[in-house]
Design a protein around this motif. Structure first.
Motif, PDB file in Angstrom:
ATOM      1  N   LEU A 173      31.067   8.189  21.741  1.00  0.00           N
ATOM      2  CA  LEU A 173      30.664   7.038  20.747  1.00  0.00           C
ATOM      3  C   LEU A 173      29.842   6.084  21.606  1.00  0.00           C
ATOM      4  O   LEU A 173      28.955   5.690  21.355  1.00  0.00           O
ATOM      5  CB  LEU A 173      31.647   6.618  19.835  1.00  0.00           C
ATOM      6  N   LEU A 174      30.764   5.669  22.754  1.00  0.00           N
ATOM      7  CA  LEU A 174      30.115   4.440  23.392  1.00  0.00           C
ATOM      8  C   LEU A 174      28.776   4.834  24.186  1.00  0.00           C
ATOM      9  O   LEU A 174      27.845   4.123  24.543  1.00  0.00           O
ATOM     10  CB  LEU A 174      31.182   4.054  24.643  1.00  0.00           C
ATOM     11  N   GLN A 175      28.745   6.089  24.719  1.00  0.00           N
ATOM     12  CA  GLN A 175      27.343   6.603  25.341  1.00  0.00           C
ATOM     13  C   GLN A 175      26.316   6.501  24.340  1.00  0.00           C
ATOM     14  O   GLN A 175      25.180   6.090  24.619  1.00  0.00           O
ATOM     15  CB  GLN A 175      27.733   8.113  25.855  1.00  0.00           C
ATOM     16  N   THR A 176      26.538   6.951  23.052  1.00  0.00           N
ATOM     17  CA  THR A 176      25.392   6.870  22.125  1.00  0.00           C
ATOM     18  C   THR A 176      25.072   5.279  21.688  1.00  0.00           C
ATOM     19  O   THR A 176      24.001   5.000  21.851  1.00  0.00           O
ATOM     20  CB  THR A 176      26.117   7.596  20.652  1.00  0.00           C
ATOM     21  N   HIS A 177      26.239   4.776  21.786  1.00  0.00           N
ATOM     22  CA  HIS A 177      25.808   3.071  21.486  1.00  0.00           C
ATOM     23  C   HIS A 177      24.984   2.352  22.898  1.00  0.00           C
ATOM     24  O   HIS A 177      24.087   1.556  22.393  1.00  0.00           O
ATOM     25  CB  HIS A 177      27.140   2.359  21.369  1.00  0.00           C
ATOM     26  N   TYR A 178      25.390   3.023  23.761  1.00  0.00           N
ATOM     27  CA  TYR A 178      24.748   2.420  25.006  1.00  0.00           C
ATOM     28  C   TYR A 178      23.252   2.609  24.879  1.00  0.00           C
ATOM     29  O   TYR A 178      22.353   1.828  24.991  1.00  0.00           O
ATOM     30  CB  TYR A 178      25.381   2.954  26.383  1.00  0.00           C
ATOM     31  N   GLU A 179      22.925   3.904  24.431  1.00  0.00           N
ATOM     32  CA  GLU A 179      21.551   4.340  24.399  1.00  0.00           C
ATOM     33  C   GLU A 179      20.671   3.408  23.320  1.00  0.00           C
ATOM     34  O   GLU A 179      19.523   2.908  23.758  1.00  0.00           O
ATOM     35  CB  GLU A 179      21.143   5.881  23.942  1.00  0.00           C
ATOM     36  N   LYS A 180      21.341   3.138  22.553  1.00  0.00           N
ATOM     37  CA  LYS A 180      20.699   2.403  21.205  1.00  0.00           C
ATOM     38  C   LYS A 180      20.606   0.890  21.837  1.00  0.00           C
ATOM     39  O   LYS A 180      19.497   0.414  21.408  1.00  0.00           O
ATOM     40  CB  LYS A 180      21.613   2.346  19.916  1.00  0.00           C
ATOM     41  N   ILE A 181      21.356   0.473  22.511  1.00  0.00           N
ATOM     42  CA  ILE A 181      21.799  -1.022  22.706  1.00  0.00           C
ATOM     43  C   ILE A 181      20.639  -1.147  23.762  1.00  0.00           C
ATOM     44  O   ILE A 181      19.968  -2.469  23.802  1.00  0.00           O
ATOM     45  CB  ILE A 181      22.914  -1.562  23.245  1.00  0.00           C
ATOM     46  N   GLN A 182      20.474  -0.396  24.748  1.00  0.00           N
ATOM     47  CA  GLN A 182      19.429  -0.308  26.004  1.00  0.00           C
ATOM     48  C   GLN A 182      18.133  -0.284  25.495  1.00  0.00           C
ATOM     49  O   GLN A 182      17.266  -1.059  25.876  1.00  0.00           O
ATOM     50  CB  GLN A 182      19.843   0.622  26.852  1.00  0.00           C
ATOM     51  N   ALA A 183      17.968   0.514  24.450  1.00  0.00           N
ATOM     52  CA  ALA A 183      16.531   0.711  23.648  1.00  0.00           C
ATOM     53  C   ALA A 183      16.265  -0.738  22.952  1.00  0.00           C
ATOM     54  O   ALA A 183      15.124  -1.253  23.176  1.00  0.00           O
ATOM     55  CB  ALA A 183      16.468   1.777  22.864  1.00  0.00           C
ATOM     56  N   ALA A 184      17.262  -1.157  22.431  1.00  0.00           N
ATOM     57  CA  ALA A 184      16.676  -2.500  21.860  1.00  0.00           C
ATOM     58  C   ALA A 184      16.634  -3.387  22.805  1.00  0.00           C
ATOM     59  O   ALA A 184      15.819  -4.263  22.775  1.00  0.00           O
ATOM     60  CB  ALA A 184      18.139  -2.933  20.798  1.00  0.00           C
ATOM     61  N   HIS A 185      17.447  -3.514  24.001  1.00  0.00           N
ATOM     62  CA  HIS A 185      17.218  -4.572  25.010  1.00  0.00           C
ATOM     63  C   HIS A 185      15.828  -4.520  25.538  1.00  0.00           C
ATOM     64  O   HIS A 185      15.042  -5.488  25.719  1.00  0.00           O
ATOM     65  CB  HIS A 185      18.228  -4.275  26.155  1.00  0.00           C
ATOM     66  N   ASP A 186      15.366  -3.281  25.985  1.00  0.00           N
ATOM     67  CA  ASP A 186      14.089  -3.101  26.451  1.00  0.00           C
ATOM     68  C   ASP A 186      13.142  -3.499  25.618  1.00  0.00           C
ATOM     69  O   ASP A 186      12.136  -4.100  25.931  1.00  0.00           O
ATOM     70  CB  ASP A 186      13.942  -1.432  26.662  1.00  0.00           C
ATOM     71  N   ARG A 187      13.164  -3.404  24.455  1.00  0.00           N
ATOM     72  CA  ARG A 187      11.942  -3.457  23.581  1.00  0.00           C
ATOM     73  C   ARG A 187      12.039  -5.138  23.407  1.00  0.00           C
ATOM     74  O   ARG A 187      10.843  -5.756  23.185  1.00  0.00           O
ATOM     75  CB  ARG A 187      12.365  -3.053  21.967  1.00  0.00           C
ATOM     76  N   VAL A 188      13.046  -5.734  23.150  1.00  0.00           N
ATOM     77  CA  VAL A 188      13.209  -7.225  23.357  1.00  0.00           C
ATOM     78  C   VAL A 188      12.607  -7.807  24.359  1.00  0.00           C
ATOM     79  O   VAL A 188      11.587  -8.658  24.175  1.00  0.00           O
ATOM     80  CB  VAL A 188      14.570  -7.850  22.832  1.00  0.00           C
ATOM     81  N   LYS A 189      12.777  -6.998  25.592  1.00  0.00           N
ATOM     82  CA  LYS A 189      12.074  -7.661  26.770  1.00  0.00           C
ATOM     83  C   LYS A 189      10.783  -7.430  26.607  1.00  0.00           C
ATOM     84  O   LYS A 189       9.812  -8.342  27.152  1.00  0.00           O
ATOM     85  CB  LYS A 189      12.834  -6.868  28.149  1.00  0.00           C
ATOM     86  N   GLN A 190      10.019  -6.407  26.354  1.00  0.00           N
ATOM     87  CA  GLN A 190       8.722  -5.893  26.103  1.00  0.00           C
ATOM     88  C   GLN A 190       8.078  -7.016  25.136  1.00  0.00           C
ATOM     89  O   GLN A 190       6.991  -7.771  25.535  1.00  0.00           O
ATOM     90  CB  GLN A 190       8.474  -4.613  25.541  1.00  0.00           C
ATOM     91  N   LEU A 191       8.818  -7.406  23.944  1.00  0.00           N
ATOM     92  CA  LEU A 191       8.241  -8.213  23.231  1.00  0.00           C
ATOM     93  C   LEU A 191       8.114  -9.766  23.744  1.00  0.00           C
ATOM     94  O   LEU A 191       7.073 -10.485  23.622  1.00  0.00           O
ATOM     95  CB  LEU A 191       9.061  -8.320  21.897  1.00  0.00           C
ATOM     96  N   ARG A 192       9.249 -10.121  24.440  1.00  0.00           N
ATOM     97  CA  ARG A 192       9.338 -11.415  25.037  1.00  0.00           C
ATOM     98  C   ARG A 192       8.031 -11.467  26.133  1.00  0.00           C
ATOM     99  O   ARG A 192       7.313 -12.440  26.214  1.00  0.00           O
ATOM    100  CB  ARG A 192      10.675 -11.504  26.036  1.00  0.00           C
TER     101      ARG A 192
END
Length: 155
Positions: free
Chosen positions: A128-147
């Motif tokens: 479960l945590l591995q799946t969550h990591y992938e989702k959270i990392q993707a969100a982080h990366d997109r926020v960074k790109q938008l920033r």
């Protein structure tokens, strides 16, 4: 309760606090971001995070824990207040808010990476945590790109 379940439970409760803080951070951004396009782009990530909150809470219940033992943190509240202040006073409020969001997402990414390295977590929780990591990392990366895009747009 087996030791690995006890470790998983305490890890999940800590992560649930961070997930709740992050979800509230997305709500703050949705309220404060002046750029409607960025708000629309972030909405699916906010919804995904709320889904992760539910999954985490469900796993906590399976392990005989109480998700209500993991409210959002005071530090998260302070960070959201800072987000409000930054957006109200910054020359580029979109970039300022996204910078603060990225800082919050850094905390979430670091926490879940640490959780994945925790010894003794049962396999179901680890998956479960591995799946969550992938989702959270993707969100982080997109926020960074938008920033980065918002920052470049104003320079």
């Amino acid at each position: 309760m087996r030791p690995e379940e006890d470790i998983a439970l305490s890890t999940l409760l800590a992560l649930l606090r961070i997930y709740r803080d992050s979800a509230e951070g997305y709500a703050t951004a949705a309220r404060d971001l002046p750029d409607l396009e960025v708000r629309r782009e972030l909405e699916p990530y906010r919804k995904e995070l709320l889904r992760l909150v539910k999954e985490c809470a469900k796993r906590i219940r399976v392990l005989r824990g109480d998700p209500d033992d993991a409210p959002a943190t005071a530090a998260g509240g302070v960070h959201r207040t800072w987000m409000d202040l930054r957006s109200a006073t910054a020359a580029n409020p979109t970039a300022a808010l996204l910078t603060e969001m990225e800082r919050g997402e850094d905390i979430a990414v670091d926490a879940i990476k640490a959780a994945l390295r925790t010894d003794g977590i049962d396999p179901a929780t680890h998956a479960l945590l591995q799946t969550h990591y992938e989702k959270i990392q993707a969100a982080h990366d997109r926020v960074k790109q938008l920033r980065d895009r918002a920052t470049l747009a104003r320079t």
